[in-house]
Design an enzyme around this catalytic site. Structure first.
Site, PDB file in Angstrom:
ATOM      1  N   ASP A   1      10.690  11.651  17.351  1.00 26.79           N
ATOM      2  CA  ASP A   1      10.379  13.058  17.113  1.00 26.79           C
ATOM      3  C   ASP A   1      11.017  13.917  18.191  1.00 26.79           C
ATOM      4  OD1 ASP A   1       8.956  12.872  14.828  1.00 26.79           O
ATOM      5  OD2 ASP A   1       7.019  12.643  15.834  1.00 26.79           O
TER       6      ASP A   1
ATOM      7  N   GLU B   1       0.825  -1.205   0.000  1.00 25.60           N
ATOM      8  CA  GLU B   1       0.000   0.000   0.000  1.00 25.60           C
ATOM      9  C   GLU B   1       0.856   1.250   0.000  1.00 25.60           C
ATOM     10  OE1 GLU B   1      -2.567   0.661   3.370  1.00 25.60           O
ATOM     11  OE2 GLU B   1      -2.924   2.712   2.702  1.00 25.60           O
TER      12      GLU B   1
ATOM     13  N   ASP C   1      10.273   5.620  14.776  1.00 22.72           N
ATOM     14  CA  ASP C   1      10.020   7.029  14.530  1.00 22.72           C
ATOM     15  C   ASP C   1      10.394   7.782  15.802  1.00 22.72           C
ATOM     16  OD1 ASP C   1       9.137   9.486  13.814  1.00 22.72           O
ATOM     17  OD2 ASP C   1       7.009   9.025  13.936  1.00 22.72           O
TER      18      ASP C   1
END
Lengths: 447, 660
Positions: free
Chosen positions: B123, B58, B121
């Site tokens: 941040d 996807e 991830d």
């Protein structure tokens, strides 16, 4: 009345058509690889299953209270003795195996049932395994055909320092156990997650005392596969063939677990926007109260909080339009209503089953909230679990809990009776009348 | 795309808009590399590869005005490139390959992810309580070291290096997220196959920092010693960064508010208040000589670690403070589940205009987020050099060159090599297995349609006792030629798409006999006659690109050469030739045996391991076909097959623009 045929079918369904003698066993702990060729009375079929269900339910309860491993071990042992033990060890074994296979049939039918059953059976097996002697533990290991050999001496010496470092880091004595197994780290996720093994080049060095993780992974994998197979067989043939005999029993048994279903409120209670503050003061559990407060203060909640609180409000009977209005009123003060419509409204509609895959989500259970891992800036989770002691005291004080009840509550926090606390806290500020409401909100109260 | 050739104004104003983006996607975005990465070697060049692999992944586009297009999927690089150029997404997210073909979002279509890169991830906004230079989404040179620390610690633990390697992964891509953090893609096949539980375990393994807003102490380290991971992280990375960089750059002890926060982490109130009083008293005294932060940190350390403090908790406290202020804070949810989407590298962040470039973990100290190429900068560079617009790769002229080269050499090439090896060994194992159960129905054979495709196989249940025919493509079908020659790029890309078509022909039906079938499809028989008839066809080697020189390892191929009689004699006598004949004879015998009436389908039983005697005749399985291809190949390699002429059209395809 004896039912031979049905049993064969269970065997076929669970083990893919093998004629074993009751599954492999070592000591008293069967691995449930093959279904036994036994004759079972219909009454026993049901009774055994109910007994085992009692054990599994007890385990689920213990887990939701966040019991420590030692406590769980004790709990499992007691439950097993009370529910499953019979005078003759052979009979106990029979009961064990039969009840397991019956419940497999019961819990194979939906993803949710399978997941619950798998996790409870695995936990049961884990603690029963720990109670076994070293000897039978080894036998079980060989029965699962684990291809691992003990670490050769030379290799052992090379990593000995590291192994002892790990052992000490988890509070064991510095003298290293002598038997280690070198396995791919994928096999022992629980040990990796809690940093209780030494990892090197993709291998985990598992001590003999930790071998249970290895076996349990294998056990879980076997049962998981078997459940899917059983489900297929059930759907394809058994359900129809046994329409008059086993199917009703099986279907009744699976309903027995979940108890009242809060996801579809019987008496559709509705709350409106203006009720929220009033209700919060009287009957919101602390976690929700805290989030409402923070929302009013910051005009923002991070994703985890929006989910937990939003679904709670939904469960309490807040309609979608009201929910949107509620969140918009707060968020627009910080991010503006345009951004709210763009970025946040979607997920609120999503929660109400109006977007995406259109699942009608239910409120989080206490267990889920307790097991959350709130990060930086998050306000969700269970205050009793995730707050520091200072903050919790302050929060309870704010609710009007103080003095003796407060100390009692802090005691319970130490003993990890998180779920009971909502009740105790509300009771101590004189809101016992709201039990029904609480219950309705899926915050189950366990005695 | 023709529309982009219009020359932009010479000075490119800063900013971010769809027009800029269109040029970026048209000229700079490394479509081919990107697609190669996500196909993990399943590009149709190897018979063992999974043709549908990429098509199941996807992609999600975010268009202008936050319009989300989810469930995009592409079978070929051309398809992807066209779609990206056409839709011009502000953001591209990569999801997992799913079980159901990711066609569209419809009804009860449930996609189950089948595999997924292990992703992390991080941040910078999660560090807001320990940085004072910026907050929220802003970063600067002073707080970026926090990200550097995260890269160092995770990379050391994930990657297989000499001393510190916990997980032993090799193919790890670090990328700047464009604004405030970094993404990590672990792409080893072992990592891609992890289930959710194992992912969560790895994420938890790294998690030290716990608790939400409502706990004072976010890091608590228990046990008399630290786990090797933590101990290593502390001594190798955290300590130096804390003392040498962050202490100063963040002025951690400079004001009362700040050092109070640190003192709150000390469990012993007496010590905390003692230090507090001390620092409040001599606020001005020592500043002139030495930095106040370093002095106070030293004081704190000596107090806590002095011989007086026997308590375990206090000694550990120094480490806890350092961990609180430096240790990586992962976004756990991203790593835990297979279905999380993550922004693709080489995207451009709409807010900053910066490209999400890969980061070299070995030189991550040098990475500066503020000097990352921006969209307008890249376009400016393109303009400045606009005269040589006929150069093959536009990105070579811009500052995107370094990142793309790094992506290729440090990440893509080694990874693809490993993927190839894996495919090869998996395929060989399969082959070995199927050799044992090989019961041929028929002859098959195959055409190297274009050199980079797998051989096409036709299975025929008819009896034929002749040795295998070798067919070669005489000419490409006209309609196909038109399509492939649309433009040079599409043609190059088309080579990626064709295998998908060929691969789909697992069971091919035909009528009128095999010869007629081939004739209809434009293939001719490959033998001496046809070779004479069309003597001037260019030749190429199997498995090698058209017109590409035989670079690297010399490979024994086959090739047309005019040879003297003597050489031919010599060749006829060579032992290799004899071996090849022997094998041909064996194959022939096997084929005859399989197709003879006496053997029938029951004849499969002795070869088919565990075949059910009551089953219907076994249909020709994929691996049988592959086995036959292998036999065919070895015939060719042995020089027994002769020549496969290559149609001129195919040979004229431009050399691939992709990296080899």
């Amino acid at each position: 009345m004896e039912i031979v045929r049905s049993h064969r079918q269970i065997a076929a369904a669970a083990a893919g058509g093998g004629g074993g003698d009751g599954g492999g066993r070592a000591g008293g702990l069967p691995t449930y690889r093959l279904a036994p060729q036994l004759e079972v009375r219909l009454e026993e079929f049901e009774l055994f299953a109910i007994d085992r269900l009692g054990v599994l339910k007890g385990i689920a309860d213990g887990l939701s209270r966040g019991k420590r491993p030692e406590e769980m071990e004790k709990l499992v042992n007691e439950l097993w003795k009370a529910r499953m033990r019979r005078q003759d060890p052979a009979e106990t074994l029979n009961k064990d195996i039969i009840s397991h296979f019956v419940l497999r049939l019961v819990y194979c039918r939906t993803e949710e049932l399978r997941k619950w059953f798998l996790s409870m059976e695995t936990t049961l097996f884990r603690y029963r395994f720990r109670l076994e002697s070293h000897e039978s533990q080894r036998m079980l290991m060989s029965e699962f055909q684990l291809p691992y050999k003990a670490l050769p001496h030379l290799e052992f010496e090379a990593v000995k320092d590291k192994l002892s470092q790990v052992a000490r880091s988890i509070g064991q004595s510095a003298t290293v156990e002598s038997v280690f197994f070198k396995v791919p780290f994928e096999e022992v996720p629980d040990l990796v997650a809690s940093r209780r093994v030494f990892l090197s080049k993709g291998y985990a060095y598992v001590a003999m005392s930790q071998v249970v993780s290895l076996v349990v992974t294998q056990f879980r994998c076997n049962i998981s596969k078997a459940l899917v197979l059983t489900n297929r067989k059930w759907m394809a043939t058994i359900k129809e063939e046994e329409k008059d005999r086993l199917t009703p029993i099986v279907e009744a048994l699976s309903n027995a677990y979940f108890g009242p279903d809060y996801s579809q409120p019987k008496d559709a209670v509705e709350i409106s926007l203006k009720d929220i503050d009033q209700l919060a003061r009287t009957s919101f559990p602390l976690c929700m109260r805290h989030m409402l407060e923070k929302l009013r203060e910051n005009h923002h909640l991070k994703h985890g909080g929006r989910m937990q609180f939003g679904l709670f409000l939904k469960g309490a009977g807040l309609k979608l339009e009201d929910a949107l209005a509620f969140w918009r009123a707060e968020f627009s003060q910080k991010v503006g209503s345009e951004r709210f419509d763009k970025e946040y409204a979607y997920s609120i509609r999503h929660n109400y089953g109006k977007e995406g895959k259109r699942t009608d989500y239910t409120p989080y259970s206490c267990q889920k909230i307790i097991s959350a891992t709130p990060g930086v800036g998050d306000h969700h989770g269970c205050p009793y679990r995730h707050f520091g002691e200072e903050n919790l005291r302050a929060a309870l004080n704010k609710m009007g809990v103080s003095g003796h009840p407060l100390e009692e509550i802090m005691d319970k926090v130490k003993n990890r009776h998180y779920q009971v606390l909502n009740l105790t806290v509300l009771a101590s500020i004189g809101n016992l009348l709201n039990f029904d409401h609480l219950n309705h909100l899926k915050y189950e109260i366990h005695s | 795309m023709g529309s982009i050739s219009k020359r932009p104004p010479p000075a490119v104003p800063h900013g971010f808009n769809a027009d800029y983006l269109r040029i970026y996607y048209g000229k700079l975005f490394p479509h081919v590399d990107f697609f190669k990465w996500l196909s993990y070697g399943n590009d149709g060049k190897h018979p063992g590869c999974d043709q549908s692999y990429v098509g199941r992944r996807e992609f999600s586009f975010t268009l202008e005005n936050d319009i989300y297009l989810r469930f995009q999927s592409f079978d070929s690089v051309a398809e992807m490139e066209n779609s990206i150029k056409e839709k011009c997404p502000f953001k591209i997210d990569i999801g997992p390959p799913a079980k159901r073909h990711a066609y569209a979002q419809s009804g009860n279509n449930v996609f189950v992810p089948v595999e997924r890169e292990l992703i992390f991830d991080i941040d910078i906004s999660d560090y807001d309580d320990v940085r004072y230079c910026c907050s929220g989404a802003d970063v600067c040179k002073d707080c970026w070291p926090l990200m550097t620390i995260a890269i160092k610690i995770l990379d050391a633990s994930l990657r297989g290096m000499l001393f510190c390697n916990d997980f032993g992964f090799n193919h790890i891509l670090w990328a700047y997220s464009g604004r405030r953090g970094v993404h990590c893609w672990v792409c080893d096949s072992r990592a891609r196959k992890l289930n959710n539980e194992q992912r969560a375990a790895i994420a938890d393994y790294f998690r030290v920092y716990k608790g939400g807003e409502n706990t004072m102490k976010k890091v608590s380290l228990t046990g008399p010693v630290l786990h090797p991971l933590l101990a290593r992280s502390y001594t190798d990375v955290l300590k130096c960064f804390f003392e040498d960089k962050l202490l100063l750059s963040q002025q951690l002890f400079a004001s009362e508010e700040r050092y109070r926060k640190i003192l709150d982490l000390i469990p012993d109130e007496n010590i905390a208040s003692e230090l507090h009083d001390k620092w409040q008293g001599n606020r001005r005294s020592s500043i002139s000589k030495e930095d106040v932060n370093a002095t106070r940190w030293e004081q704190l350390k000596t107090t806590l670690q002095s011989g007086k403090q026997k308590a375990q908790g206090l000694r550990r406290c120094v480490e806890e403070i350092v961990f609180s202020y430096t240790y990586p804070r992962l976004d756990m949810e991203v790593s835990k589940h297979m279905n999380h989407l993550l922004k693709a590298p080489f995207c451009i962040h709409p807010k900053t205009g910066r490209v999400c470039v890969p980061i070299d973990p070995n030189n991550c100290d040098d990475f500066d987020p503020t000097t990352v190429p921006t969209l307008s900068q890249l376009l400016g560079e393109l303009n400045a050099d606009g005269l040589h617009s006929n150069s093959e790769n536009d990105w070579e002229r811009t500052s995107l060159e370094k990142p793309i080269r790094f992506f290729r050499t440090a990440f893509l090439q080694p990874m693809l090599k490993a993927c190839k090896e894996e495919l090869e060994s998996a395929y060989n194992a399969k082959l070995q297995q199927s050799k044992n159960s090989l019961a041929c129905y028929a002859v098959v054979l195959a055409i190297p349609d274009s050199q980079r495709q797998p051989l096409r196989i036709i299975s025929s249940p008819t009896n034929t006792t002749k040795p295998p025919f070798l067919y070669a493509a005489r000419a490409l079908q006209p309609d196909r030629r038109v399509r492939t020659n649309q433009d040079a790029r599409a043609a190059a890309a088309d080579r990626h798409s064709e295998p998908a078509m060929a691969g789909s022909g697992g069971a091919t039906y035909y009528k009128g006999g095999i010869k007629a079938y081939w004739k209809r499809r434009g293939y001719g028989r490959l033998d001496a006659v046809s070779a004479q008839r069309r003597p001037r066809l260019p030749t190429a080697e199997l498995g090698r690109g058209a017109g590409q020189p035989a670079a690297g390892r010399p490979r024994r191929g086959w090739r047309v050469r005019r040879r003297g009689l003597g050489r031919r004699l010599l060749r006829a006598l060579s032992p290799r030739r004899w071996l090849a004949r022997l094998r041909d004879a064996y194959v022939g015998a096997m084929l005859r045996l399989a197709s003879s009436a006496a053997v029938g389908y029951a004849g499969a039983a002795p070869y088919g391991a565990g075949a059910d005697p009551f089953a219907l005749p076994r249909p020709l399985k994929e691996y049988d076909e592959k086995a036959l291809v292998e036999i065919y190949r070895s015939i060719l390699a042995g020089g027994g097959g002769g020549v496969v002429p290559v149609p001129a059209a195919a040979a004229r395809l431009p050399a691939s623009t992709t990296v080899a």
